[in-house]
Design an enzyme around this catalytic site. Structure first.
Site, mmCIF file in Angstrom:
data_model
loop_
_atom_site.group_PDB
_atom_site.id
_atom_site.type_symbol
_atom_site.label_atom_id
_atom_site.label_comp_id
_atom_site.label_asym_id
_atom_site.label_seq_id
_atom_site.Cartn_x
_atom_site.Cartn_y
_atom_site.Cartn_z
ATOM 1 N N HIS A 81 23.859 113.837 -37.149
ATOM 2 C CA HIS A 81 23.779 115.232 -36.368
ATOM 3 C C HIS A 81 25.132 115.689 -36.585
ATOM 4 O O HIS A 81 26.135 115.121 -36.406
ATOM 5 C CB HIS A 81 23.645 115.220 -34.870
ATOM 6 C CG HIS A 81 23.776 116.370 -34.094
ATOM 7 N ND1 HIS A 81 23.308 117.756 -34.502
ATOM 8 C CD2 HIS A 81 24.089 116.723 -32.868
ATOM 9 C CE1 HIS A 81 23.493 118.744 -33.667
ATOM 10 N NE2 HIS A 81 23.967 118.025 -32.572
ATOM 11 N N ASP B 148 26.556 111.359 -29.039
ATOM 12 C CA ASP B 148 27.507 112.303 -29.832
ATOM 13 C C ASP B 148 28.929 112.230 -28.990
ATOM 14 O O ASP B 148 29.800 112.295 -29.426
ATOM 15 C CB ASP B 148 26.924 113.750 -29.743
ATOM 16 C CG ASP B 148 25.750 113.950 -30.785
ATOM 17 O OD1 ASP B 148 26.152 113.391 -31.792
ATOM 18 O OD2 ASP B 148 24.826 114.166 -30.159
ATOM 19 N N ASP C 102 19.895 122.605 -34.934
ATOM 20 C CA ASP C 102 19.290 121.746 -34.218
ATOM 21 C C ASP C 102 19.623 121.999 -32.589
ATOM 22 O O ASP C 102 18.714 121.779 -31.871
ATOM 23 C CB ASP C 102 20.123 120.281 -34.590
ATOM 24 C CG ASP C 102 19.370 119.288 -33.902
ATOM 25 O OD1 ASP C 102 18.117 118.913 -34.132
ATOM 26 O OD2 ASP C 102 20.133 118.754 -33.054
ATOM 27 N N GLU D 62 -2.945 119.124 -22.137
ATOM 28 C CA GLU D 62 -3.698 119.821 -23.104
ATOM 29 C C GLU D 62 -2.542 120.389 -24.082
ATOM 30 O O GLU D 62 -2.950 120.642 -25.299
ATOM 31 C CB GLU D 62 -4.476 120.936 -22.620
ATOM 32 C CG GLU D 62 -5.922 121.019 -23.066
ATOM 33 C CD GLU D 62 -6.548 122.133 -22.796
ATOM 34 O OE1 GLU D 62 -7.131 122.743 -23.729
ATOM 35 O OE2 GLU D 62 -6.987 122.399 -21.706
ATOM 36 N N GLN E 235 31.217 109.413 -29.969
ATOM 37 C CA GLN E 235 31.540 109.287 -31.013
ATOM 38 C C GLN E 235 33.188 109.490 -31.292
ATOM 39 O O GLN E 235 33.573 108.568 -32.198
ATOM 40 C CB GLN E 235 30.773 110.007 -32.012
ATOM 41 C CG GLN E 235 29.287 109.761 -32.288
ATOM 42 C CD GLN E 235 28.321 110.589 -33.174
ATOM 43 O OE1 GLN E 235 28.929 111.319 -33.969
ATOM 44 N NE2 GLN E 235 27.043 110.357 -32.934
ATOM 45 N N GLY F 96 13.657 109.521 -32.897
ATOM 46 C CA GLY F 96 13.995 108.150 -33.515
ATOM 47 C C GLY F 96 12.743 107.312 -33.535
ATOM 48 O O GLY F 96 12.347 106.498 -34.543
ATOM 49 N N GLU G 206 -4.312 121.091 -17.504
ATOM 50 C CA GLU G 206 -4.365 122.338 -18.115
ATOM 51 C C GLU G 206 -3.128 122.679 -18.794
ATOM 52 O O GLU G 206 -2.833 123.155 -20.123
ATOM 53 C CB GLU G 206 -4.727 123.441 -17.223
ATOM 54 C CG GLU G 206 -4.968 124.883 -17.916
ATOM 55 C CD GLU G 206 -5.937 124.843 -18.907
ATOM 56 O OE1 GLU G 206 -6.922 124.219 -18.728
ATOM 57 O OE2 GLU G 206 -5.740 125.376 -19.960
ATOM 58 N N SER H 115 26.580 94.456 -25.674
ATOM 59 C CA SER H 115 25.491 95.458 -25.671
ATOM 60 C C SER H 115 24.249 94.657 -25.350
ATOM 61 O O SER H 115 23.845 93.633 -25.993
ATOM 62 C CB SER H 115 25.676 96.183 -27.093
ATOM 63 O OG SER H 115 24.514 96.880 -27.204
#
Ligand code: NAD
Ligand code: MG
Ligand code: MG
Length: 330
Positions: free
Chosen positions: A109, A84, A192, A232, A87, A135, A228, A52
């Site tokens: 989650h 997710d 969520d 902002e 998993q 995160g 704009e 990894s």
């Protein structure tokens, strides 16, 4: 429906400090949980795939890194922070064989537990610590002395102590500094998904893009439209976040405030609200979850097409150009 909010005086740090924690994954949430827990005096190891690209980063940050299987075997609390859609497989193949009676399985989650893609054994506690923020902000605010609020949930209480563990885990990642809200897996999962789709990510990006396109189509320079409708945005949101809508309204001109009351309900109108109700219904009945998982199985085909479209949109190119000119970037 009132909720209970927990703060530092309500949490017992010794519960989480007394556990061996495995944080599986070192992405957005993974690095924040692992580092915050470590800095809170907890015993943390990170579980990653061999090869990894995060392996070196986690080690450089001073964390112990093991394979997913080794980390899960050593730990008595396993927090799953891989994407997710991955998993279910990572859980089935690399985590479930190493879960023992009395262990705790944790999520940030509720997606996989709520929609039934993961069904943990009956003799483990199943909890959630879901930070209500990205995160990198969870980590940044922790190091600055504040913290992102968390939702804490229990799906399965085999030990009779799952709630204390959830609360203490949330304390460890810094959530108690701004508030830990008790919720259920169903509530967290649905609110969520709704929030990120209708308001925070989906609604916001589309609103900014529509405003930008309207001005550009009418012949205004893209740089003007960017400042704009995009740049902002953060200043207005910061004022709301820090002191309320009334303070944002106090800070802007009466002209702006009058225009807000007149134009807001025209843009976010009954049709928009009906769309929001449909989005919520698709989340509640599981259609959204099925569509998302089907696209993941198809190599993220639709997601990648959409990503390409926004990445090459004029608004992003304009922003890229303008942000390079900021004095703090140069
Ligand atoms: P991410 O995509 O940022 O990171 C995933 C990490 O998992 C990767 O960096 C990698 O280290 C690791 N990984 C990937 N495949 C793996 C495998 N097969 N085996 C082992 N490790 C692997 O993910 P994320 O956005 O942090 O999401 C993790 C969880 O947190 C999800 O459940 C998500 O819904 C939840 N969550 C995320 C956020 C957020 O800010 N991104 C906010 C709240 C909750
Ligand atoms: Mg989410
Ligand atoms: Mg969210």
């Amino acid at each position: 429906m009132a909720v209970t909010i927990y703060y530092e005086q309500d949490c017992d740090p010794s519960v989480i400090r007394g556990k061996k924690i495995a944080v599986i994954g070192y992405g957005s949430q993974g690095h924040a949980h692992a580092l915050n827990l470590r800095d809170s005096g907890c015993d943390v190891r990170v579980g990653l795939r061999e090869g990894s690209s995060s392996w070196a980063a986690a080690e450089e940050a001073g964390l112990a890194v093991k394979t997913v299987e080794e980390a899960a075997e050593e730990a008595d609390l396993v927090m799953i922070l891989v994407p997710d859609e991955l998993q279910p497989q990572v859980y089935e193949e690399q985590i479930a064989p190493h879960l023992h009676a009395g262990d705790t399985l944790a999520f940030a989650h509720g997606f996989n537990v709520h929609y039934g893609y993961i069904t943990p054994p009956e003799d483990v506690d199943v909890i959630m610590c879901a930070p209500k923020g990205p995160g990198h902000i969870v980590r940044r605010q922790f190091t600055e002395g504040s913290g992102v609020p968390d939702l804490a949930c229990v799906a399965q209480d085999a030990s009779g102590r799952a709630w204390d563990t959830a609360l203490s885990y949330c304390w460890g990642v810094g959530g108690a500094r701004s508030g830990i809200i008790k919720a259920t897996f169903a509530q967290e999962t649905e609110e969520d998904l709704f929030g990120e789709q209708a308001v925070l990510c989906g609604g916001l990006v589309e609103l900014v893009k529509a405003g930008f396109e309207t001005l550009v189509e009418a012949g205004y320079p893209p740089e003007l439209a960017y400042f704009e409708c995009y740049h902002e945005m953060k200043m207005i949101v910061d004022l709301m976040y820090e002191s309320g809508i009334h303070f944002m309204n106090y800070s802007i001109s009466n002209t702006a405030e009058y225009g807000e009351y007149y134009a807001g309900p025209k843009v976010i109108n009954e049709q928009s609200r009906e769309a929001m109700r449909e989005i919520l219904a698709r989340i509640q009945d599981g259609s959204f979850a099925r569509a998302f998982m089907a696209d993941c199985a198809d190599g993220h085909k639709w997601l990648l097409e959409q990503r390409e479209a926004i990445n090459t949109h004029e608004i992003e190119q304009t922003g890229e150009r303008i942000r390079q000119m900021f004095s703090w970037t140069r």
